[in-house]
Write an enzyme that holds these catalytic residues in place. Structure first.
Site, PDB file in Angstrom:
ATOM      1  N   HIS A 112      14.809   2.092  -7.265  1.00 53.09           N
ATOM      2  CA  HIS A 112      14.772   0.649  -7.506  1.00 53.09           C
ATOM      3  C   HIS A 112      15.139   0.300  -8.952  1.00 53.09           C
ATOM      4  O   HIS A 112      14.594  -0.636  -9.541  1.00 53.09           O
ATOM      5  CB  HIS A 112      13.394   0.058  -7.185  1.00 53.09           C
ATOM      6  CG  HIS A 112      12.997   0.195  -5.756  1.00 53.09           C
ATOM      7  ND1 HIS A 112      13.198  -0.790  -4.818  1.00 53.09           N
ATOM      8  CD2 HIS A 112      12.414   1.228  -5.070  1.00 53.09           C
ATOM      9  CE1 HIS A 112      12.749  -0.385  -3.632  1.00 53.09           C
ATOM     10  NE2 HIS A 112      12.277   0.840  -3.761  1.00 53.09           N
ATOM     11  N   ASN A 185       9.563  -4.155   0.912  1.00 50.32           N
ATOM     12  CA  ASN A 185      11.003  -4.026   1.103  1.00 50.32           C
ATOM     13  C   ASN A 185      11.499  -5.147   2.013  1.00 50.32           C
ATOM     14  O   ASN A 185      10.702  -5.879   2.602  1.00 50.32           O
ATOM     15  CB  ASN A 185      11.339  -2.678   1.760  1.00 50.32           C
ATOM     16  CG  ASN A 185      11.380  -1.535   0.751  1.00 50.32           C
ATOM     17  OD1 ASN A 185      11.421  -1.751  -0.460  1.00 50.32           O
ATOM     18  ND2 ASN A 185      11.381  -0.316   1.253  1.00 50.32           N
ATOM     19  N   TYR A 399       2.716   5.031  -8.251  1.00 55.30           N
ATOM     20  CA  TYR A 399       3.121   3.867  -9.056  1.00 55.30           C
ATOM     21  C   TYR A 399       2.438   3.862 -10.415  1.00 55.30           C
ATOM     22  O   TYR A 399       3.049   3.570 -11.435  1.00 55.30           O
ATOM     23  CB  TYR A 399       2.855   2.564  -8.278  1.00 55.30           C
ATOM     24  CG  TYR A 399       3.854   2.418  -7.159  1.00 55.30           C
ATOM     25  CD1 TYR A 399       3.786   3.246  -6.044  1.00 55.30           C
ATOM     26  CD2 TYR A 399       4.902   1.529  -7.231  1.00 55.30           C
ATOM     27  CE1 TYR A 399       4.727   3.170  -5.036  1.00 55.30           C
ATOM     28  CE2 TYR A 399       5.847   1.443  -6.218  1.00 55.30           C
ATOM     29  CZ  TYR A 399       5.744   2.268  -5.127  1.00 55.30           C
ATOM     30  OH  TYR A 399       6.680   2.196  -4.131  1.00 55.30           O
TER      31      TYR A 399
HETATM   32 FE1  HDE Z   1       8.345   2.849  -3.911  1.00 49.54          FE
HETATM   33  N1  HDE Z   1       8.394   3.555  -5.824  1.00 49.54           N
HETATM   34  N2  HDE Z   1       7.690   4.649  -3.281  1.00 49.54           N
HETATM   35  N3  HDE Z   1       8.387   2.228  -1.966  1.00 49.54           N
HETATM   36  N4  HDE Z   1       8.975   1.082  -4.497  1.00 49.54           N
HETATM   37  C1  HDE Z   1       8.774   2.852  -6.889  1.00 49.54           C
HETATM   38  O1  HDE Z   1       7.627   2.780  -8.919  1.00 49.54           O
HETATM   39  C2  HDE Z   1       7.210   5.627  -4.057  1.00 49.54           C
HETATM   40  C3  HDE Z   1       8.041   2.943  -0.869  1.00 49.54           C
HETATM   41  C4  HDE Z   1       9.129  -0.034  -3.728  1.00 49.54           C
HETATM   42  O2  HDE Z   1      10.642  -3.802  -8.606  1.00 49.54           O
HETATM   43  C5  HDE Z   1       8.519   3.567  -8.178  1.00 49.54           C
HETATM   44  O3  HDE Z   1       7.646   1.406 -10.715  1.00 49.54           O
HETATM   45  C6  HDE Z   1       6.680   6.698  -3.260  1.00 49.54           C
HETATM   46  C7  HDE Z   1       7.892   2.099   0.283  1.00 49.54           C
HETATM   47  C8  HDE Z   1       9.627  -1.121  -4.528  1.00 49.54           C
HETATM   48  O4  HDE Z   1       9.556  -2.497  -9.980  1.00 49.54           O
HETATM   49  C9  HDE Z   1       7.832   4.859  -7.719  1.00 49.54           C
HETATM   50  C10 HDE Z   1       6.880   6.321  -1.963  1.00 49.54           C
HETATM   51  C11 HDE Z   1       8.186   0.844  -0.165  1.00 49.54           C
HETATM   52  C12 HDE Z   1       9.757  -0.603  -5.818  1.00 49.54           C
HETATM   53  C13 HDE Z   1       7.815   4.708  -6.229  1.00 49.54           C
HETATM   54  C14 HDE Z   1       7.508   5.037  -1.986  1.00 49.54           C
HETATM   55  C15 HDE Z   1       8.494   0.948  -1.568  1.00 49.54           C
HETATM   56  C16 HDE Z   1       9.332   0.773  -5.763  1.00 49.54           C
HETATM   57  C17 HDE Z   1       9.687   3.751  -9.084  1.00 49.54           C
HETATM   58  C18 HDE Z   1       6.555   7.108  -0.698  1.00 49.54           C
HETATM   59  C19 HDE Z   1       8.212  -0.442   0.651  1.00 49.54           C
HETATM   60  C20 HDE Z   1      10.284  -1.302  -7.035  1.00 49.54           C
HETATM   61  C21 HDE Z   1       9.499   2.747 -10.210  1.00 49.54           C
HETATM   62  C22 HDE Z   1       5.203   7.314  -0.518  1.00 49.54           C
HETATM   63  C23 HDE Z   1       6.961  -0.789   1.227  1.00 49.54           C
HETATM   64  C24 HDE Z   1       9.250  -2.137  -7.702  1.00 49.54           C
HETATM   65  C25 HDE Z   1       8.196   2.211 -10.014  1.00 49.54           C
HETATM   66  C26 HDE Z   1       9.866  -2.871  -8.865  1.00 49.54           C
HETATM   67  C27 HDE Z   1       9.289   1.620  -6.864  1.00 49.54           C
HETATM   68  C28 HDE Z   1       7.252   5.612  -5.436  1.00 49.54           C
HETATM   69  C29 HDE Z   1       7.901   4.365  -0.800  1.00 49.54           C
HETATM   70  C30 HDE Z   1       8.857  -0.213  -2.331  1.00 49.54           C
HETATM   71  C31 HDE Z   1       8.468   6.152  -8.184  1.00 49.54           C
HETATM   72  C32 HDE Z   1       6.056   7.967  -3.782  1.00 49.54           C
HETATM   73  C33 HDE Z   1       7.474   2.527   1.681  1.00 49.54           C
HETATM   74  C34 HDE Z   1       9.944  -2.529  -4.067  1.00 49.54           C
HETATM   75  O5  HDE Z   1       6.530   4.919  -8.180  1.00 49.54           O
END
Ligand code: HDE
Length: 755
Positions: A112, A185, A399
């Site tokens: 992202h 999402n 996060y």
């Molecule tokens: Fe994320 N995801 N994600 N994700 N995600 C990040 O956090 C992660 C997942 C989502 O505009 C990171 O600050 C894992 C689902 C958004 O700043 C990180 C898993 C959904 C954003 C991270 C998921 C998301 C992130 C990278 C699996 C939808 C951007 C930078 C368990 C429900 C937020 C950060 C923004 C961002 C980890 C799966 C949505 C690395 C480990 C499912 C919208 O922490």
């Protein structure tokens, strides 16, 4: 029951009763002086987020200074020994400036990375005390500030907005009880069921590690290799291969919390919930051909669209919706509510709309706000809680952890964009970039010296307590059998698409898989597609030079354009579903289904040359404005062109614009048309707009131009095309405006359009 610090002290003090001390002695001060948790703001922290940010928002002022305020007399030359001599080490103005510059970048988000954000508000329609104790979901008088960041997932910060990708839809609500983040999402399900597979998924999707190719694209071997070996991803794969991953604008996307959360009411009763954001403008998308062109013509397409809409006062709006399942019904369905690869069909569990979010202010500074904002799934408020979804549980670690490497310090919550609008008080201290100046000698607990302040917020004082869900079982690394159906909802999604939407899924899979160099991966994917729908597999297989077992004979060869034969071949291709509560087809999953269609928020190109009928341009501009749409005049050069009846101001040239960036095109009549006839660009404009199913209007002489731009057999009247050769255009104008808000699929002769 939760043990509080007081319970703990009581036990300890009972043991130490020989000292003659009682809890009353040590906490007397605390109970007398401590206010109950209130929404009263500390002076530095106004409840309104805009006011809060204003305390640190500054415009540059006179004079130029160093970072510590020393006025700078010259910013043109460094300090040197003689005009042609070496620079002096003493030059702190130079070293401060270079040092700051050298460290301007912070690590981009692992996923992202590319995003854009806006400020806004959330208003609740009706209180929900039966479901939750959360104040934000009970107080209809409160206007809750929000900051929302939209993003793509795979691309780097500088990648194009229109890459085929899931969009992040992260909402931060600054509530009276702390920040509540719904980090969601624009697709309601996810690729994987367990957080432990997330690094693998992302490694497979990102550019390949040997050559860092391709950027912001899943059309490569490693992604499809992983997918083909991970059947749980197939439901999500159907979504990402649909036009949902090519949104027309951020304001035309749905948002989903994805996971099942809990709502917990004041009596401690828990209800499972899924959160939805429903766009007031409806869900609308680009097509792949447009998305690819826009990536080159205007890589900032989405962020610019949102920025301009907000600047013009065309605010972006969504309704917050909830689907709920009583705790007692947890096991009633043939899908597991903890499985993030499954949605809850709206036909089974309707979405109740409970409030509205409006994005109405652009950030003042991209880095300070959009880049530094830190969303966190653990940011919840009393009355909302987690479920045991293993994906959510993993996110709850990730996060918080990721912000440390991105923002460099645990004090990232003090950054203006991240700090809540309610007071923060605890014994955490120090670390890099501490802003708060905490008074007093006590930074530990238990402590009697400061009257036990801050003391815990017991539930009666509004404190958060985890829902006491019973937990038992052996310690295992195992997936529940109830997570085992990987195809049932993929079929539901496929069945729910209209024939043109199915065709777009087929074409997307043809594109992506044809870029996979390893044949075994392609064939493995076809095997999965067969399980979803035989006709789908056969159509995709045709482009890969593979014959699938079932429907190969009925498959229709096709190119990159839509074709009526292909659409027809797919029209009756459905498959019985499983894991969908018996629902075979869900209207809510189709973008062509029950979406609002309006010209609001749309952009229309008006093609002009010298001699254009200026009154037609003015009439169209006025009608579009009244409909909430924007008109952009595209001409041979910037400035004005002389029209009959007045000059027309040109905003874009044929060279710097593209039909892909508009929702519709209008060619006014006049002498201009003879010149447009000679212009390949004008013909391409019309032909492409026709091919992409968008509205077209050609008035007066332009009706003839339109005929020449389109192949034989194309529709020049009807199906979103309005030709009006006569003198009166008022009816045609209304028909055109009504046609802008939707795509007109199924137009004849598409495969013959040379554009
Ligand atoms: Fe994320 N995801 N994600 N994700 N995600 C990040 O956090 C992660 C997942 C989502 O505009 C990171 O600050 C894992 C689902 C958004 O700043 C990180 C898993 C959904 C954003 C991270 C998921 C998301 C992130 C990278 C699996 C939808 C951007 C930078 C368990 C429900 C937020 C950060 C923004 C961002 C980890 C799966 C949505 C690395 C480990 C499912 C919208 O922490």
């Amino acid at each position: 029951m939760n043990q509080t610090r007081r319970d703990f002290l009581q036990t300890g003090l009972a043991l130490a009763s020989t000292t003659g001390l009682t809890l009353a002695d040590t906490t007397a001060n605390a109970t007398e002086t401590k206010p109950t948790m209130s929404t009263e703001q500390s002076p530095a922290m106004p409840a309104d987020k805009t006011q809060d940010l204003a305390t640190v928002t500054t415009a540059d002022r006179e004079p130029l200074t160093t970072n510590v305020g020393q006025p700078i007399s010259s910013d043109l030359n460094s300090l040197r020994a003689g005009e042609r001599g070496p620079t002096l080490l003493e030059d702190y103005v130079l070293s401060e400036k270079l040092q700051h510059f050298d460290h301007e970048r912070i690590p981009e988000r692992i996923v992202h990375a590319r995003g854009a954000a806006a400020h806004g508000i959330f208003k609740l329609y009706e209180p929900l005390p039966e479901l939750t104790a959360a104040k934000v979901l009970n107080d209809t008088s409160r206007t809750t500030p929000v900051f929302v960041r939209f993003s793509t997932v795979a691309g780097s910060r500088g990648s194009a907005d229109t890459a085929r990708d899931v969009r992040g839809f992260a909402v931060k609500m600054y509530t009276d009880e702390g920040n509540w983040d719904i980090v969601g999402n624009n697709i309601p399900v996810f690729f994987i069921q367990d957080a432990i597979k997330f690094p693998d998924l992302i490694h497979a999707a990102k550019p390949e590690p040997n050559n860092e190719i391709p950027q912001a694209a899943t059309a490569h071997d490693t992604f499809w290799d992983f997918i083909s070996l991970t059947p749980e991803s197939l439901h999500m794969v159907m979504w990402i291969m649909s036009d949902r991953t090519l949104p027309r604008s951020f304001g035309m996307m749905e948002g989903f919390g994805v996971h099942t959360f809990r709502l917990v009411n004041a009596e401690g009763k828990s209800t499972f919930v899924k959160f939805h954001w429903k766009p007031v403008l409806g869900v609308h998308s680009l097509v792949w051909d447009e998305a690819q062109q826009i990536a080159g013509k205007n890589a900032d397409f989405h962020r610019a669209d949102m920025w301009e809409a907000i600047e013009k006062g065309n605010f972006l709006e969504w309704e917050l919706g909830i689907q709920t399942i009583p705790e007692s019904d947890e096991e009633k369905f043939d899908f597991d509510v903890l499985d993030a690869t499954k949605l809850w069909p709206e036909e089974l569990l309707p979405v109740r709309r409970i409030g509205k979010m409006t994005l109405n202010r652009n950030p003042d500074n991209y880095f300070a706000e959009t880049e530094q904002v830190a969303y966190n799934t653990t940011n919840i408020v009393p009355g909302i809680d987690f479920s045991n979804d293993p994906l959510l549980q993993g996110r709850n670690f990730s996060y918080l952890d990721t912000q440390l490497s991105r923002l460099g310090t645990p004090n990232f919550t003090e950054l203006p964009i991240n700090r809540p609008t309610c007071p923060v008080s605890n014994n955490q201290r120090d670390a890099h970039m501490r802003h708060t100046i905490n008074k007093g000698r006590v930074s530990y607990t238990p402590a009697s010296l400061d009257g036990h302040s801050p003391d815990e917020a017991t539930p009666s004082r509004g404190g958060f307590t985890s829902y006491p869900a019973a937990v038992s079982g052996p310690k295992v690394r195992a997936r529940s059998k109830s997570f085992g159906d990987h195809y049932g909802q993929a079929k539901l999604f496929w069945n729910s698409q209209t024939p043109p939407e199915r065709e777009h899924i087929v074409k997307a899979l043809q594109f992506e898989l044809s870029k996979v160099e390893t044949r075994e991966v392609r064939v493995r994917m076809l095997g999965h597609l067969e399980k979803i729908n035989g006709m789908l597999a056969a159509q995709v297989g045709m482009a890969l030079g593979e014959t699938t077992s079932g429907h190969a004979a009925a498959a229709k060869p096709g190119g990159t354009s839509d074709s009526v034969e292909e659409t027809n071949a797919l029209a009756s291709a459905t498959t019985p579903t499983t894991a969908s509560g018996g629902v075979q087809q869900s209207k809510a999953l189709s973008m062509n289904g029950n979406q609002p269609h309006s010209a609001k928020g749309r952009k229309v190109a008006i093609l002009v040359e010298a001699g254009v009928d200026a009154s037609q341009v003015t009439a169209m501009q006025a009608a579009l404005k009244a409909a909430g749409a924007t008109a952009e005049v595209v001409g041979p050069h910037l400035g004005t062109v002389a029209g009959s009846g007045g000059a027309v101001m040109v905003a874009k040239t044929f060279a710097n614009s593209s039909p892909a960036t508009y929702d519709a095109v209008f060619v006014p009549g006049g002498k201009s048309v003879a010149m447009l006839q000679q212009k390949g660009d004008a013909h391409v404009f019309l032909a492409q707009t026709y091919k992409h199913g968008k509205a077209i209007a050609a008035f007066g002489e332009a009706a003839d131009l339109l005929k020449k731009s389109l192949p034989d057999g194309a529709s020049v009247s009807g199906m979103g095309v309005v030709s009006e050769g006569g003198a009166s255009h008022s009816k045609a104008l209304t028909t055109f405006i009504d046609a802008i808000g939707t795509r007109h699929w199924g137009r004849p002769a598409l495969e013959h359009v040379a554009a």
